[in-house]
Scaffold this active site. Structure first.
Site, PDB file in Angstrom:
ATOM      1  N   GLU A 113       9.161   0.701  11.115  1.00 17.04           N
ATOM      2  CA  GLU A 113      10.271   1.637  10.925  1.00 17.04           C
ATOM      3  C   GLU A 113       9.637   3.019  11.037  1.00 17.04           C
ATOM      4  OE1 GLU A 113      12.260   4.224   9.889  1.00 17.04           O
ATOM      5  OE2 GLU A 113      12.541   3.554   7.823  1.00 17.04           O
ATOM      6  N   GLU A 142       9.414  15.324  15.881  1.00 14.96           N
ATOM      7  CA  GLU A 142       9.834  15.162  14.495  1.00 14.96           C
ATOM      8  C   GLU A 142       9.069  16.134  13.611  1.00 14.96           C
ATOM      9  OE1 GLU A 142       8.875  11.387  12.556  1.00 14.96           O
ATOM     10  OE2 GLU A 142      10.855  11.475  11.642  1.00 14.96           O
ATOM     11  N   CYS A 160      13.164  10.091   7.758  1.00 14.47           N
ATOM     12  CA  CYS A 160      12.925   9.661   9.140  1.00 14.47           C
ATOM     13  C   CYS A 160      14.205   9.714   9.966  1.00 14.47           C
ATOM     14  CB  CYS A 160      12.328   8.265   9.154  1.00 14.47           C
ATOM     15  SG  CYS A 160      13.230   7.111   8.124  1.00 14.47           S
ATOM     16  N   LYS A 181       0.867  -1.193   0.000  1.00 14.96           N
ATOM     17  CA  LYS A 181       0.000   0.000   0.000  1.00 14.96           C
ATOM     18  C   LYS A 181       0.894   1.230   0.000  1.00 14.96           C
ATOM     19  CE  LYS A 181      -1.896   2.881   2.344  1.00 14.96           C
ATOM     20  NZ  LYS A 181      -1.729   4.358   2.212  1.00 14.96           N
ATOM     21  N   GLY A 238       2.413   3.931  14.030  1.00 17.04           N
ATOM     22  CA  GLY A 238       3.060   2.655  14.348  1.00 17.04           C
ATOM     23  C   GLY A 238       2.517   2.050  15.637  1.00 17.04           C
ATOM     24  N   GLY A 254       6.538   4.665   8.729  1.00 15.65           N
ATOM     25  CA  GLY A 254       5.769   5.890   8.861  1.00 15.65           C
ATOM     26  C   GLY A 254       5.954   6.485  10.239  1.00 15.65           C
ATOM     27  N   SER A 255       4.935   7.178  10.719  1.00 15.62           N
ATOM     28  CA  SER A 255       5.083   7.899  11.983  1.00 15.62           C
ATOM     29  C   SER A 255       4.978   6.956  13.182  1.00 15.62           C
ATOM     30  CB  SER A 255       4.011   8.968  12.097  1.00 15.62           C
ATOM     31  OG  SER A 255       2.759   8.356  12.347  1.00 15.62           O
ATOM     32  N   THR A 256       5.592   7.370  14.291  1.00 12.55           N
ATOM     33  CA  THR A 256       5.528   6.591  15.518  1.00 12.55           C
ATOM     34  C   THR A 256       4.090   6.505  16.023  1.00 12.55           C
ATOM     35  OG1 THR A 256       7.820   7.022  16.145  1.00 12.55           O
ATOM     36  CG2 THR A 256       6.290   6.560  17.934  1.00 12.55           C
ATOM     37  N   GLU A 257       3.352   7.589  15.849  1.00 11.09           N
ATOM     38  CA  GLU A 257       1.965   7.610  16.298  1.00 11.09           C
ATOM     39  C   GLU A 257       1.147   6.499  15.623  1.00 11.09           C
ATOM     40  OE1 GLU A 257       0.064  11.220  15.170  1.00 11.09           O
ATOM     41  OE2 GLU A 257      -1.847  10.632  16.060  1.00 11.09           O
TER      42      GLU A 257
END
Lengths: 495, 293
Positions: A274, A406, A308, A200, A257, A252-255
């Site tokens: 990641e 970030e 990142c 995706k 993730g 992508g973002s930690t949020e």
């Protein structure tokens, strides 16, 4: 590299001199055909969306012009893709490694052969300078397939004492900052290990992934081994939640993730993440300062800072702070911001209007919290498109939002330190742990600092280097699992 | 002459190298096979768990910084101490329904296998970086290598099936790599873990590297799952519900989780002894440096 004499370098006032330098426009002239509308790539062919997701426009961020329409993947689309991947799995996994390898080698070759076209497409869809898509993204994507192809028949040597088996169907969700390269990072190891995939791509940058799907069909990859479903976060959620998926790989973002980690809890699905970073770049007084300044620029302004592992927290030893800041100002003034298709461009367009708003919000927050903004680059910006001049902050406190969060843009937070101990403590004082940079000419010091930094990738006297043989991934809340290299294979096999 | 009364022991928690009682003052009974009370032990609370995490955090960095040779010798020393406590370990497993738990292989076999497993992983301490790390042939003038480093503090949830061997098999791989552990002992068969704690205390292992709590999973697993000072989880023999709890809690700070399901055959050396048991509890660090003149 020659080391410049510390005493009285010739001072060029680039800020004014540069404005008088006329660069001839050098736009990339390769023509790229784009269909007016794309469907998903499922079971080896492009198919129209089902389930009523409809289409949306993919926009060139440098012109704000729509390039084409792509499909918004519905649950039904994702289901069809997962079924296709499931159906293709036994034959693909059962293929001798040598044969799987040959398909993957073919993909690598076709990417090389179509490199120009892919580079232009990447640049017009995502806004990154053609110099970067041409010299970094596309060659590295080809190299990733080439490197991993060779593993397909050697997995028994990678996992001594085991006969590794594939994990199954992999759902892979990738970001918009390195669209084709991230697709390669995800697909190449998965395919080499005998898995099948549902990829995706990010909603703002789907075009090179769709072109890669075309290449998969072109090289005769068995239908269903690679499927591409386009769409936004809802499509990603459908991939994560689909019971037919054995493994999720997300960049992508930690949020997001963390949400994915919670969504797969208890399902037995495997997961690699990641995620974000706020990586420290540490300059010691005994560093080669001119090289370090190049490293700072490479670290934070590469790809508009949409990286990142960007070196977004700069720590400079107090004794050289003024010198570094001055040289950075001079260097930054010479960066060229503008048309990403121009080969002279250093900083292209911000990927989307939304991301531009995010960056601006952070810059405003930095100013509001009392840090000093340096926006020394006066390069004229085009009238249309999403643009952000590179900048940096001084007078930054560790508690400032620009030092903690970030930003994912060309904005650097500059701080100083006195002792190596302080540098290490402050560098590690973050929930992230993706990357770090260290600059000093003293060997014993550099390896000790490298040992003590909590980061998955440590660049010593360099920054932002990538290679398929070199594992990439984070400590702590920057995620888990590695991509690339021997260690990257682990996520795609069962022992 | 009256018959001598045995001095019965109350087993305590093992935190930071010391043996405190639970701060909650609560205890649990261990029933012997005939139904009589065989021993008492502490029922750890959330606060005890926090103390254990703190102790582990305080000890971990120094343990990781010790030479691999030293960590190997300390673990080997633990094997020596366990060998000397074989009888006590056997009795501890037997206390209650040991034979049932360990199956046809017997308690004696479990103790011996547990000692051998400790010795096995002692040997990995100075080898796992060579088995798991490597130099990387990047396309450019760079020296590039990948080294595994300990992840930090590992929360361990032990199975009931083989209360000593299961514990040792989950803890030793993490500890040999330089991690510190907070261990939740088998709920049904906890006494062997308490005796093991005494072996650890008299080995050369620094206080805090291994901390052992006894208590109820239902109470402690959620706190273990969500504690931000824990970096990874190693579990076996937990229910589906507890596994989900562990993974949900882990999502809050992205702990690395290895929850084995089904529980492996702990007596199968080929299945339980390899660097791939260490690998989930390391972080790979890749280092680049230009190479040139």
């Amino acid at each position: 590299m020659t080391r410049q004499a510390a005493s009285a370098p010739r001072r060029l006032d680039f800020a004014t001199e540069l404005t008088r330098w006329e660069y001839a426009a050098a736009p990339e002239t390769t023509k790229v055909e784009i269909a007016p509308r794309y469907g998903h790539f499922i079971g080896g062919e492009f198919v129209g969306p089902i389930g009523g997701g409809g289409h949306f426009a993919s926009v060139n961020p440098a012109t704000e012009q729509p390039l084409c329409e792509v499909a918004q993947g519905s649950e039904a689309d994702v289901d069809a893709a997962v079924r296709a991947a499931r159906d293709a799995l036994p034959a693909w996994a059962g293929l001798p490694g040598k044969e799987r390898a040959k398909y993957i080698y073919r993909i690598a070759r076709r990417i090389q052969e179509r490199a120009r076209e892919l580079a232009v497409l990447e640049t017009i869809d995502g806004g990154k300078p053609i110099r970067e898509s041409r010299d970094v993204d596309i060659p590295l994507a080809a190299a990733h397939f080439f490197y991993h192809a060779g593993w397909a028949d050697k997995l028994g040597f990678a996992f001594a004492g085991h006969e590794p088996k594939p994990v199954g169907v992999c759902g892979q969700i990738i970001p918009w900052n390195f669209p084709l390269l991230m697709a390669a990072w995800k697909l190449a190891p998965a395919l080499a290990c005998g898995n099948t995939c549902v990829l995706k791509p990010a909603e703002t940058t789907p075009l090179t992934a769709l072109r890669l799907a075309e290449i998969c069909a072109e090289v005769g990859l068995p239908p269903g081994v690679v499927n591409v479903v386009t769409g936004d976060g809802r499509t990603g959620a459908a991939v994560v939640n689909h019971p037919g998926v054995d493994k999720i790989a997300f960049t992508g973002s930690t949020e997001v993730g963390k949400k994915i980690a919670a969504a797969v809890a208890g399902t037995g699905k495997r997961l690699t993440l990641e995620l974000g970073g706020k990586s420290p770049n540490i300059i010691f007084e005994d560093a080669s300062i001119d090289q370090a300044v190049e490293g700072i620029v490479e670290g934070i302004y590469f790809n508009q800072g949409h990286v990142c592992c960007a070196g977004s927290r700069l720590f400079v030893q107090e004794s050289v702070l003024d010198e570094v800041v001055e040289k950075l100002r001079i260097r930054m003034a010479s960066l060229r911001v503008g048309d990403p298709l121009d080969k002279n461009t250093d900083i292209g367009a911000i990927n989307s209007m939304q991301q531009l708003a995010t960056i601006r919000r952070y810059v405003e927050a930095g100013v509001a919290e009392g840090a000093r903004l340096h926006e020394v680059n006066g390069h004229p910006l085009p009238d249309r498109g999403y643009w952000c001049r590179p900048s940096f902050f001084t007078g930054v406190q560790p508690s400032h939002v620009v030092a903690r969060e970030e930003i994912f843009g060309p904005v650097l937070a500059v701080m100083s330190f006195r002792t190596p101990e302080e540098a290490i403590t402050r560098a590690n004082n973050t929930p992230y742990g993706l990357a770090a940079g260290v600059w000093t000419d003293k060997g014993s010091k550099i390896f000790e600092i490298a040992r003590r930094l909590k980061a998955g990738v440590v660049w010593l006297n360099t920054y932002n280097k990538f290679d398929p043989a070199s594992p990439f991934g984070g400590f702590k809340e920057s995620g888990f699992g590695r991509e690339g290299g021997l260690q990257g294979l682990r996520s795609y096999v069962q022992l | 002459m009256s018959e001598r009364l045995n001095v019965t022991k109350t087993y305590k928690l093992f935190i930071g190298g010391a043996f405190p009682r639970s701060e909650s003052g609560r205890s649990l009974k261990v029933a012997a096979a005939d139904g009589r009370v065989a021993a008492h032990l502490c029922r750890a609370s959330r606060k005890d768990l926090r103390d254990a995490v703190e102790a582990a955090r305080a000890a971990q960095e120094k343990w990781a910084a010790a030479t691999a040779y030293l960590r190997a010798q300390v673990l080997y020393r633990l094997g020596e101490m366990m060998e000397g406590k074989k009888r006590e370990l056997r009795e501890a497993i037997d206390l209650g329904h040991g034979a049932e738990a360990t199956g046809h292989r017997g308690i004696e076999a479990e103790v011996e296998r547990a000692i051998d497993r400790v010795v096995h992983f002692a040997g990995w301490a100075d080898k796992y970086p060579q088995a798991l790390g490597c130099a990387n042939p990047v396309a450019g003038p760079y020296h590039n290598f990948t080294v595994p480093e300990p992840v930090g503090v590992v929360g361990v949830v032990c199975p009931d099936g083989a209360p000593l061997l299961g514990l040792v098999s989950l803890v030793a791989p993490a500890v040999c790599a330089g991690n510190a552990c907070v261990v939740l002992a088998s709920e049904r068969r906890p006494v062997a873990a308490c005796v093991l704690a005494e072996a650890i205390a008299t080995s050369d292992m620094p206080g805090g590297v291994v901390n052992i709590l006894t208590g109820l999973r239902e109470e402690l697993v959620p706190h273990l799952a969500s504690h931000r000072g824990i970096d990874a989880i190693h579990a076996a023999g937990v229910s589906d519900e507890h596994r989900r709890t562990l993974e949900l809690g882990a999502a809050e700070n992205l702990k690395r989780v290895r929850a084995l399901r089904p529980e492996p055959d702990w007596f199968d050396d080929a299945a339980c002894e390899s660097p791939w048991w260490v690998e989930p509890f390391v972080e790979f660090k890749t280092v680049w440096h230009p190479s040139g003149t």
